[in-house]
Design an enzyme around this catalytic site. Structure first.
Site, short mmCIF file in Angstrom:
data_model
loop_
_atom_site.label_atom_id
_atom_site.label_comp_id
_atom_site.label_asym_id
_atom_site.label_seq_id
_atom_site.Cartn_x
_atom_site.Cartn_y
_atom_site.Cartn_z
N ASP A 135 0.85 -1.20 0.00
CA ASP A 135 0.00 0.00 0.00
C ASP A 135 0.88 1.24 0.00
OD1 ASP A 135 0.77 -0.08 2.68
OD2 ASP A 135 -1.20 0.47 3.45
N TYR A 144 2.88 4.82 0.73
CA TYR A 144 3.52 5.43 1.90
C TYR A 144 2.47 6.28 2.61
CZ TYR A 144 7.90 4.27 -0.53
OH TYR A 144 8.93 3.62 -1.17
N PHE A 194 6.60 2.21 -4.51
CA PHE A 194 7.99 2.45 -4.08
C PHE A 194 8.48 3.88 -4.33
CE2 PHE A 194 7.92 -2.19 -4.73
CZ PHE A 194 8.38 -2.62 -3.48
N HIS A 250 11.44 -9.30 -0.01
CA HIS A 250 11.12 -7.88 -0.14
C HIS A 250 12.37 -7.03 0.18
CE1 HIS A 250 9.04 -4.06 0.57
NE2 HIS A 250 8.06 -4.58 -0.15
#
Length: 222
Positions: free
Chosen positions: A65, A67, A78, A187
């Site tokens: 989701d 920031y 990102f 990740h």
């Protein structure tokens, strides 16, 4: 909210946006934007789809989701707005990029140049309340972004799916592995980057796969 979906995707997602869950999601968001601070700004919810039209998608990098801090999220997974501090996961992506392709770490966290080259930077949930990670989880976005993945899966032209971490890797079951390609690793977050993200060479893998198809490679330099 529906009118914000860019035209190249609107035709493809036409049936999806008529569904009851999507109408409920739209109503939920209308209330949230009226009463809370929500990221990204409403005009940027579908920025990833706007910048990377359906027919231009070569690579999909899945995030979770947006920031949830001020002036960060702008609709690309990102990525943060110009002038904002580079978040830790993205910093780790830059470290891997430097080790993989010798590209020096960028002083910006703004990934728009990647998106314009056919890299769809898609979060699985597209909105969030300020300061509350995962606050819009389970409201319908996952169904909608699954529909995007399923539509991309129907394309004959192969796509490279970048699946970092378990939530992203669960999407693999929706994708025809005989037709499309995968780049998988833990990740890049500080919690898991040392468990196999570092050294996974995703950026050169992507370019090698594009090259083998006779396609233009991605210029990862920012």
């Amino acid at each position: 909210m529906i009118e914000n979906i860019p035209s190249s995707w609107k035709a493809i997602l036409d049936e999806e946006i008529k569904k009851e869950y999507y109408q409920e999601l739209a109503q939920f968001l209308e209330t949230e934007y009226a009463n809370e601070i929500i990221f990204p700004k409403e005009k940027n919810i579908f920025k990833a789809l706007e910048v990377t039209p359906f027919e231009d998608v070569q690579v999909v990098i899945l995030g979770q989701d947006p920031y949830h801090g001020d002036n960060q999220a702008h609709g690309l997974s990102f990525s943060v707005l110009p002038g904002e501090k580079t978040p830790p996961s993205l910093k780790n992506m830059y470290k891997e990029l430097a080790s993989d392709l010798g590209i020096k770490e960028a002083d910006t966290g703004y990934l728009m140049p990647w998106a314009k080259q056919g890299v769809l930077l898609l979060n699985t949930v597209l909105t969030v309340r300020k300061g509350q990670a995962h606050s819009h989880k389970g409201k319908g976005w996952e169904t909608f972004t699954d529909a995007i993945i399923q539509e991309l899966n129907k394309r004959e032209d192969p796509i490279i799916f970048v699946l970092w971490g378990k939530p992203a890797q669960q999407k693999k079951k929706m994708i025809d592995t005989n037709k499309h390609f995968f780049v998988e690793a833990p990740h890049p977050s500080p919690l898991s980057a040392y468990r196999g993200f570092f050294g996974s060479q995703p950026f050169s893998q992507i370019n090698d796969l594009l090259e083998k198809q006779g396609k233009e490679t991605i210029n990862w330099e920012l």
